[in-house]
Design an enzyme around this catalytic site. Structure first.
Site, PDB file in Angstrom:
ATOM      1  N   GLU A 296       0.797  -1.231  -0.150  1.00  0.00           N
ATOM      2  CA  GLU A 296       0.014   0.122  -0.005  1.00  0.00           C
ATOM      3  C   GLU A 296       0.863   1.248   0.189  1.00  0.00           C
ATOM      4  O   GLU A 296       0.522   2.360  -0.704  1.00  0.00           O
ATOM      5  CB  GLU A 296      -0.960  -0.028   0.998  1.00  0.00           C
ATOM      6  CG  GLU A 296      -2.049  -1.099   1.152  1.00  0.00           C
ATOM      7  CD  GLU A 296      -3.020  -0.695   0.202  1.00  0.00           C
ATOM      8  OE1 GLU A 296      -3.047   0.416  -0.472  1.00  0.00           O
ATOM      9  OE2 GLU A 296      -4.189  -1.608   0.031  1.00  0.00           O
ATOM     10  N   ARG A 300       0.981   3.840  -3.339  1.00  0.00           N
ATOM     11  CA  ARG A 300       0.220   5.260  -3.105  1.00  0.00           C
ATOM     12  C   ARG A 300       1.524   6.306  -2.632  1.00  0.00           C
ATOM     13  O   ARG A 300       1.371   7.068  -3.350  1.00  0.00           O
ATOM     14  CB  ARG A 300      -0.656   5.073  -1.884  1.00  0.00           C
ATOM     15  CG  ARG A 300      -1.615   4.205  -2.189  1.00  0.00           C
ATOM     16  CD  ARG A 300      -2.756   4.070  -0.887  1.00  0.00           C
ATOM     17  NE  ARG A 300      -3.518   2.998  -1.184  1.00  0.00           N
ATOM     18  CZ  ARG A 300      -5.110   3.148  -0.623  1.00  0.00           C
ATOM     19  NH1 ARG A 300      -5.470   4.429  -0.145  1.00  0.00           N
ATOM     20  NH2 ARG A 300      -5.661   2.139  -0.795  1.00  0.00           N
ATOM     21  N   ASP A 428      -5.562  -9.434  -8.298  1.00  0.00           N
ATOM     22  CA  ASP A 428      -5.437  -8.597  -9.493  1.00  0.00           C
ATOM     23  C   ASP A 428      -4.309  -8.137 -10.022  1.00  0.00           C
ATOM     24  O   ASP A 428      -3.928  -8.245 -11.161  1.00  0.00           O
ATOM     25  CB  ASP A 428      -6.572  -7.405  -9.187  1.00  0.00           C
ATOM     26  CG  ASP A 428      -6.329  -6.715  -7.770  1.00  0.00           C
ATOM     27  OD1 ASP A 428      -5.127  -7.031  -6.982  1.00  0.00           O
ATOM     28  OD2 ASP A 428      -6.877  -5.683  -7.579  1.00  0.00           O
ATOM     29  N   GLU A 564     -11.371   1.536 -11.047  1.00  0.00           N
ATOM     30  CA  GLU A 564     -11.446   0.744 -12.252  1.00  0.00           C
ATOM     31  C   GLU A 564     -11.953   0.592 -13.626  1.00  0.00           C
ATOM     32  O   GLU A 564     -11.366   0.416 -14.707  1.00  0.00           O
ATOM     33  CB  GLU A 564     -11.233  -1.014 -11.486  1.00  0.00           C
ATOM     34  CG  GLU A 564     -10.296  -1.506 -10.565  1.00  0.00           C
ATOM     35  CD  GLU A 564     -10.507  -0.722  -9.260  1.00  0.00           C
ATOM     36  OE1 GLU A 564      -9.421  -0.549  -8.517  1.00  0.00           O
ATOM     37  OE2 GLU A 564     -11.720  -0.373  -8.955  1.00  0.00           O
TER      38      GLU A 564
END
Length: 662
Positions: A296, A300, A428, A564
């Site tokens: 994360e 980010r 994903d 998305e």
């Protein structure tokens, strides 16, 4: 020679002189001849060349001196060989000279084309030899539809639709040039696109003369409104709660600011950018006694800082990124080649997640773009080396037709074999980064492309199904790695854009066909809801005769302002210019404005099936500013130079990073 002839007579025969006819002069000639005969053919050639060169030089000097001083011809005499010729002969000589020069130019151009074609054919032959040892070749590796590669029939090559100006076998015995000019395929079709990072002037994001479409202006206004409310109530904090107008911490690094800087830059919002830049320079510190998630904070914070650096060339972002990268490196000191999922920013203590021994597969394989880019901008290869080891390790693990379980153990380095296989949460971006790493590295790392192609084949074999009654194409899951489930997260909607990006970079045509159908499915996940906003998860109806394609369970009906679907709409419009993708994006944006905008900013909602009472979750996710609004702004842009996709690749948090050719 002549048998029985004395040696002296032999010399006479050879030289053509009587031995005693000329006395001393003859002896000198005989000596010279003997020396000459002892020389090798190379030495004789060199001597002749030097003598010839000396004669030409002497002739040139004599002529020049005569011309300079009047000479035999004076100022009226001929100064060039052409002056001895009449006018017709001079014209003929000039014409022959021009023809010779043109022939040499064409010969040189053909040689260059030949070298390029030879290089490309060699690369294609290497690709067709198949994947590295130990990896099963997929159908995609063998041809567009699982058949063998196209072959020539009766001397006529099969035409590849990806190469409208001719594929690698379409020479037909002719050169791919006319008058020395190369006939190269369009960038969108080629498999060997090379990007020149220095070909254009830097983009001026804050140019006062920049023009925006009306839809872009609306997206800018949404960003400015959300930014203003965040700045008022949560400035410098990770998360903002727009209903209570409070804030909370996740990592304690001002995550919303760092994650959104490049959105402000791309939108040309100078005031918002300067606010963020000042905070990063004066207040951002990673010296925190805080455990952070490697994945994360990488996508980010590290991605956001690197992107801001590339867009502005401001070293303050590079130095902050370097500091963060150094603090994350302890994650890679695991017993295996799989990094730990968490690390303390101050102490450097790295460990698995608190909830169990395994890391998410997507988390340990979705850090490579950022760490590789950090190595490139700092000229420090430690970061790139660390993530390369991870990628190569995962590449060598056994897979189910290119598909991977969603959990991997940092101590053993192995997958949890009983884990679910999905393109949704925890799986994903593993697939996303296979393709994007291959593109980022100038298509040099072939195993990444092969793993991606194998995964697409795995989708087609195990996960790709149609719903009833509308035949919507979707990607399901394998529970426990075996049992099919018609469940699809909204997260999966990144996949159409990724597949379109792959096709744009030379991958098979059926990738684009699948992408087109999946994009419609993701749009219908919005369009079929009363609020025109998608739920977090849907199940697709498999029963013939069903009246509705989508089933939404109460606990799955929330919307987190995810990016998305609009991400894929951006790619699809950028590559096809089909206006329906803009129309779908505008519909989604208007739904966000209608159902998620409140007095304090924007908030996630609980129920997309209830227009009258959607219910607010009191949280603004940083990715709404970093990704959702950014992709919408780019979707509505008419400027082809704004983040061109042959120069940039987006990380999983929509931070554009440059493509490298070396």
């Amino acid at each position: 020679m002549f048998e029985g002839t004395p040696r002296q007579n032999q010399m006479s025969v050879i030289s053509g002189f009587d031995e005693y006819s000329n006395g001393k002069d003859y002896k000198k000639r005989q000596s010279i001849i003997r020396v000459w005969k002892r020389l090798s053919s190379l030495q004789r050639s060199v001597i002749c060349f030097v003598l010839l060169l000396g004669g030409i030089s002497a002739l040139y000097l004599v002529t020049s001196v005569r011309q300079l001083h009047g000479g035999r011809w004076g100022h009226a005499g001929p100064s060039d060989l052409r002056d001895f010729l009449d006018s017709d002969e001079r014209q003929k000589m000039e014409r022959e000279k021009r023809e010779y020069i043109q022939q040499m130019k064409q010969k040189l151009a053909k040689q260059q084309v030949g070298d390029i074609v030879k290089k490309n054919k060699e690369m294609i032959r290497r690709q067709r030899k198949g994947p590295p040892s130990g990896m099963k070749a997929s159908k995609v590796d063998q041809g567009l539809d699982g058949d063998q590669p196209p072959v020539e029939d009766k001397g006529q090559p099969v035409r590849d639709e990806r190469f409208p100006n001719g594929n690698e076998d379409e020479d037909n015995g002719k050169d791919d040039s006319v008058d020395g000019n190369l006939n190269l395929p369009p960038k969108s079709a080629g498999d060997d696109l090379i990007v020149d990072q220095m070909s254009n002037e830097p983009y001026d994001y804050f140019n006062a003369k920049r023009e925006y479409t009306e839809q872009q202006k609306a997206v800018q206004d949404a960003f400015k409104f959300a930014w203003k409310e965040y700045k008022k109530y949560a400035w410098g904090h990770d998360e903002y709660h727009p209903i209570s107008k409070t804030h909370s911490e996740w990592f304690g690094v001002g995550l919303t600011i760092v994650d959104s800087i490049d959105t402000a830059i791309i939108m040309g919002l100078k005031d918002e950018y300067l606010d963020a830049r000042e905070w990063v320079d004066k207040s951002l510190t990673f010296d925190k006694d805080k455990d952070v998630n490697l994945f994360e904070i990488t996508i980010r914070a590290l991605g956001g800082l690197l992107s801001a650096y590339h867009l502005t060339n401001d070293d303050v972002f590079k130095e902050k990124a370097r500091d963060l990268g150094n603090r994350l490196l302890p994650c890679f000191k695991s017993p295996s080649n799989v990094p730990f999922s968490d690390v303390n920013l101050r102490t450097g203590h790295a460990h698995p997640p608190r909830w169990g021994p395994d890391s998410s597969t997507s988390e340990v394989t979705t850090i490579q773009l950022e760490f590789r880019d950090l190595s490139r901008v700092t000229n420090d290869d430690r970061y790139e080396h660390a993530v390369n080891v991870v990628s190569e390790h995962v590449h060598n693990l056994p897979k189910k037709d290119g598909l991977v379980p969603i959990f991997i153990n940092a101590n053993t380095g192995s997958f949890r074999s009983s884990a679910t296989i999905t393109f949704g949460a925890r799986g994903d971006s593993y697939y996303e980064y296979l393709l994007k790493q291959w593109i980022q590295t100038g298509k040099k790392k072939e195993y990444l492309k092969q793993d991606y192609m194998a995964a697409i084949e795995g989708i087609k074999t195990h996960l790709l199904k149609e719903s009833e009654p509308s035949k919507l194409l979707y990607i399901g899951e394998l529970l426990g790695g075996r049992s099919f489930s018609p469940k699809m997260d909204h997260l999966v909607c990144f996949m159409p854009g990724t597949m379109a990006l792959g096709y744009q970079n030379g991958l098979p045509k059926d990738h684009m066909e699948i992408a087109t159908r999946l994009t419609r499915t993701c749009y219908e996940m919005y369009n079929k809801m009363p609020t025109k906003l998608s739920p977090e998860i849907v199940y697709f109806n498999q029963a013939p005769g069903s009246s509705d394609d989508l089933i939404v369970k109460p606990l799955d009906s929330h919307n987190l302002l995810r990016p998305e679907t609009v991400e894929s709409l951006f790619y699809m419009y950028r590559f096809t210019k089909d206006k329906k993708y803009r129309e779908w994006g505008w519909q989604i944006f208007r739904a966000f404005m209608k159902y998620t905008k409140i007095d304090g900013g924007f908030s996630s909602i609980n129920n997309v099936k209830s227009p009258s009472n959607p219910g607010f979750k009191d949280k603004l996710e940083s990715f709404f500013l970093a990704e959702t609004l950014k992709y919408l702004f780019l979707l509505f842009s008419d400027d082809p130079q704004l983040i061109p996709l042959d120069k940039y690749v987006f990380n999983s948090e929509a931070h554009p990073l440059p493509i490298y050719t070396e």
